[in-house]
Design a protein around this motif. Structure first.
Motif, PDB file in Angstrom:
ATOM      1  N   THR A 194       0.830  -1.208   0.000  1.00 37.99           N
ATOM      2  CA  THR A 194       0.000   0.000   0.000  1.00 37.99           C
ATOM      3  C   THR A 194       0.859   1.250   0.000  1.00 37.99           C
ATOM      4  O   THR A 194       1.879   1.307   0.675  1.00 37.99           O
ATOM      5  N   ASP A 195       0.427   2.245  -0.768  1.00 36.01           N
ATOM      6  CA  ASP A 195       1.096   3.536  -0.722  1.00 36.01           C
ATOM      7  C   ASP A 195       0.657   4.228   0.569  1.00 36.01           C
ATOM      8  O   ASP A 195      -0.537   4.493   0.763  1.00 36.01           O
ATOM      9  N   PRO A 201      -3.190   0.819  -3.345  1.00 33.14           N
ATOM     10  CA  PRO A 201      -2.112  -0.133  -3.641  1.00 33.14           C
ATOM     11  C   PRO A 201      -0.945   0.569  -4.341  1.00 33.14           C
ATOM     12  O   PRO A 201      -1.164   1.525  -5.101  1.00 33.14           O
ATOM     13  N   ASN A 202       0.267   0.125  -4.056  1.00 30.96           N
ATOM     14  CA  ASN A 202       1.429   0.786  -4.662  1.00 30.96           C
ATOM     15  C   ASN A 202       1.801   0.141  -6.004  1.00 30.96           C
ATOM     16  O   ASN A 202       1.208  -0.854  -6.427  1.00 30.96           O
ATOM     17  N   PRO A 267      -7.297  -0.087  -8.572  1.00 35.14           N
ATOM     18  CA  PRO A 267      -6.664   1.221  -8.758  1.00 35.14           C
ATOM     19  C   PRO A 267      -5.350   1.252  -7.967  1.00 35.14           C
ATOM     20  O   PRO A 267      -5.216   0.550  -6.977  1.00 35.14           O
ATOM     21  N   ALA A 268      -4.404   2.066  -8.408  1.00 36.16           N
ATOM     22  CA  ALA A 268      -3.119   2.121  -7.693  1.00 36.16           C
ATOM     23  C   ALA A 268      -2.459   3.476  -7.906  1.00 36.16           C
ATOM     24  O   ALA A 268      -2.787   4.201  -8.843  1.00 36.16           O
ATOM     25  N   ARG A 269      -1.547   3.779  -6.993  1.00 34.66           N
ATOM     26  CA  ARG A 269      -0.707   4.958  -7.238  1.00 34.66           C
ATOM     27  C   ARG A 269       0.525   4.450  -7.972  1.00 34.66           C
ATOM     28  O   ARG A 269       1.255   3.599  -7.471  1.00 34.66           O
ATOM     29  N   PHE A 275      -1.388   7.798 -11.657  1.00 35.59           N
ATOM     30  CA  PHE A 275      -2.184   6.691 -11.103  1.00 35.59           C
ATOM     31  C   PHE A 275      -2.425   5.661 -12.197  1.00 35.59           C
ATOM     32  O   PHE A 275      -2.249   5.960 -13.389  1.00 35.59           O
ATOM     33  N   ALA A 276      -2.855   4.487 -11.803  1.00 36.88           N
ATOM     34  CA  ALA A 276      -3.154   3.451 -12.788  1.00 36.88           C
ATOM     35  C   ALA A 276      -4.389   2.686 -12.322  1.00 36.88           C
ATOM     36  O   ALA A 276      -4.649   2.594 -11.117  1.00 36.88           O
ATOM     37  N   VAL A 277      -5.127   2.177 -13.299  1.00 31.11           N
ATOM     38  CA  VAL A 277      -6.279   1.331 -12.953  1.00 31.11           C
ATOM     39  C   VAL A 277      -6.238   0.103 -13.856  1.00 31.11           C
ATOM     40  O   VAL A 277      -6.060   0.231 -15.074  1.00 31.11           O
TER      41      VAL A 277
END
Ligand SMILES: Nc1nc2c(ncn2[C@@H]2O[C@H](COP(=O)(O)OP(=O)(O)OP(=O)(O)O)[C@@H](O)[C@H]2O)c(=O)[nH]1
Length: 352
Positions: A194-195, A201-202, A267-269, A275-277
């Protein structure tokens, strides 16, 4: 984490261990004393009252004293280990005092050694055994070489009860410890993926899930789409409104992503203001709908927040296909689409 905080946490952990050991020591002292008393009652008239006083002191004084001493120590665990070794001497003495009677002797040896074996402290175990032998030989000689091979049936029953109770208590304590360890392990795993700043989520975890999605496509042709999202001119926002506002906006994007995706999606940082999904079972059209929803929600959020005048998102989308031989090819396709969105003036979605 600063060094002093690590040291404090380590000490707190050691003190918790000392408390646990103390509890087991008290249980062991009570059970061991019952087994000793049952044997002495049958055979130990020759000793007089002194041996009963010694037993009472060992039972009532030693556990709290050892606990107090370890807790006050600068190195509680090291002190505790020295006490473990010393206990070998006491146990040896009591095995001698019970006339080397095998049943109470077994109870005492089990109570003494089981915890050491469970903790895997082999050197401590060896030291304890040495002290046990010293205590046994010197105690046996001191007490006039008592030899009581037989024990009454009632004494035997009491000793077996003590043995069973000790095994039960030790197993219960180990089970509790295992549960705590599992919970801690899960927490660490969660933290690791995790961020910390925005609780998404990282990148490392996201990439591991991308690899899985890529594998599922290659094996079962399960479709998936990747969205790469970048905040437009975020440096300017930081410079103009300050980093705190910048951080809040990133938090807002994270909330939007969490609110938009379905339960199987991720989803993530991805790093900084990116960001990304990962959308599972979603083709490029579904990806485009999701991206539009995200952009719309971002516009509404910025308007409602009111802290900055404008803040938009650029989004690149890539649906996985057979050209994406490696995961990196898929990511590059989404990255190229994002680059196009930026180059075309930002605040838009490009499907690669
Ligand atoms: N407040 C804040 N800023 C961050 C954080 N992570 C990265 N940044 C800043 O985000 C900015 C990202 O800038 P760039 O990606 O280079 O460019 P940009 O200003 O967003 O412009 P374009 O991406 O080209 O639209 C940098 O100034 C980073 O210092 C963070 O966690 N909080």
């Amino acid at each position: 984490m600063p060094h002093y905080a690590i040291a404090e946490e380590r000490r707190a952990n050691e003190l918790r261990t000392v408390d646990r050991v103390c509890l087991m020591r008290m249980v062991g002292a009570v059970l061991g004393s019952i087994a000793i008393a049952a044997t002495l009652k049958a055979h130990g008239h020759s000793y007089g009252g002194l041996v009963w006083v010694a037993l009472l002191l060992n039972l009532a004084l030693w556990p709290p004293m050892a606990w107090w001493h370890a807790r006050r120590s600068v190195t509680p665990l090291r002190t505790e280990r020295r006490q473990w070794v010393l206990e070998g001497l006491f146990a040896g003495f009591w095995i001698a005092a019970t006339g080397l009677s095998p049943v109470p002797g077994t109870v005492l040896a089990c109570v003494l050694l089981a915890g050491r074996v469970a903790s895997g402290a082999w050197r401590i175990l060896a030291g304890t055994l040495l002290m046990l032998v010293i205590g046994l030989v010197s105690g046996w000689l001191m007490l006039g070489r008592p030899w009581w091979p037989d024990l009454s049936e009632a004494g035997m029953r009491i000793c077996l009860f003590c043995l069973f109770t000790h095994i039960f208590a030790l197993s219960y304590m180990l089970r509790t410890q295992l549960q705590q360890l599992q919970a801690r392990n899960e927490l660490l795993q969660r933290q690791n993926r995790t961020d910390a700043g925005i609780e998404l989520p990282n990148r490392r975890y996201f990439e591991s899930r991308l690899v899985q999605a890529h594998g599922r496509f290659r094996l079962y042709r399960q479709v998936a789409s990747l969205l790469l999202i970048d905040v437009d001119h975020f440096k300017e926002i930081n410079d103009r409104y300050g980093h705190q506002t910048g951080d809040r906006i990133l938090g807002g994007v994270a909330d939007i992503l969490r609110a938009t995706v379905r339960s199987g999606d991720l989803p993530a940082r991805y790093g900084g203001d990116e960001f990304a999904v990962l959308l599972i079972n979603a083709n490029r059209l579904a990806g485009q709908y999701a991206a539009e929803r995200i952009r719309r929600m971002m516009a509404a959020y910025i308007q409602q927040d009111g802290a900055v005048k404008a803040c938009t998102l650029s989004i690149g989308i890539a649906e996985i296909n057979t050209d994406h031989v490696r995961v990196q090819d898929w990511v590059s396709a989404a990255d190229a689409a994002l680059y196009q969105a930026k180059a075309a003036g930002r605040d838009r979605i490009v499907v690669g």
